[in-house]
Scaffold this motif. Structure first.
Motif, PDB file in Angstrom:
ATOM      1  N   UNK A  43       3.227  -4.970  -7.120  1.00  0.00           N
ATOM      2  CA  UNK A  43       1.934  -4.796  -6.348  1.00  0.00           C
ATOM      3  C   UNK A  43       2.245  -3.528  -5.593  1.00  0.00           C
ATOM      4  N   UNK A  44       3.133  -3.375  -4.775  1.00  0.00           N
ATOM      5  CA  UNK A  44       3.289  -2.174  -3.785  1.00  0.00           C
ATOM      6  C   UNK A  44       3.456  -0.806  -4.731  1.00  0.00           C
ATOM      7  N   UNK A  45       3.904  -0.844  -5.636  1.00  0.00           N
ATOM      8  CA  UNK A  45       4.004   0.423  -6.662  1.00  0.00           C
ATOM      9  C   UNK A  45       2.661   0.797  -7.199  1.00  0.00           C
ATOM     10  N   UNK A  46       1.962  -0.380  -7.632  1.00  0.00           N
ATOM     11  CA  UNK A  46       0.722   0.056  -8.022  1.00  0.00           C
ATOM     12  C   UNK A  46      -0.318   0.351  -7.117  1.00  0.00           C
ATOM     13  N   UNK A  47      -0.322  -0.126  -5.924  1.00  0.00           N
ATOM     14  CA  UNK A  47      -1.178   0.421  -4.480  1.00  0.00           C
ATOM     15  C   UNK A  47      -0.763   1.856  -4.223  1.00  0.00           C
ATOM     16  N   UNK A  48       0.436   2.082  -4.143  1.00  0.00           N
ATOM     17  CA  UNK A  48       0.764   3.386  -3.744  1.00  0.00           C
ATOM     18  C   UNK A  48       0.434   4.507  -5.063  1.00  0.00           C
TER      19      UNK A  48
END
Length: 113
Positions: A43-48
């Motif tokens: 999720x954090x990689x997707x958001x970034x």
């Protein structure tokens, strides 16, 4: 030799469209760098990066193709609770990635801000 590699990336970005294979390689480099910098999950990689989650998953699954070892560290009871950890850079020079980070973002059409 290092400066010629750096200019080759810039020349490629200016003179011709980036190939699908080159983009896939740059995605791997970027994800390695981000995971090395701090703990990230899908999720954090997707958001970034705004990359589709499936693209991130496929890219991480293919890291051994370039000699990089990444593992998922379970951190909690839920199956997806945890973070990715870079265990071995393999043949990749992480300092080169850091020096060329803006070009990588540009070639992947990722907005920095």
């Amino acid at each position: 030799m290092e400066s010629s590699n750096h200019s080759a990336v810039k020349d490629t970005a200016i003179s011709q469209p980036i190939t699908k294979a080159h983009k896939a390689f740059l995605r791997k480099l970027l994800l390695c760098f981000l995971i090395h910098q701090q703990q990230h999950n899908l999720l954090s990689l997707h958001q970034l990066t705004k990359m589709p989650r499936r693209t991130i998953q496929d890219t991480l699954a293919a890291m051994l193709d370039i000699g990089v070892q990444i593992k998922f560290v379970q951190d909690g009871e839920r199956h997806n609770a945890g973070y990715y950890q870079l265990q071995d850079w393999g043949p990749i020079d992480h300092q080169w990635i850091e020096s060329n980070l803006n070009d990588i973002y540009h070639n992947l059409d990722i907005d920095l801000g």
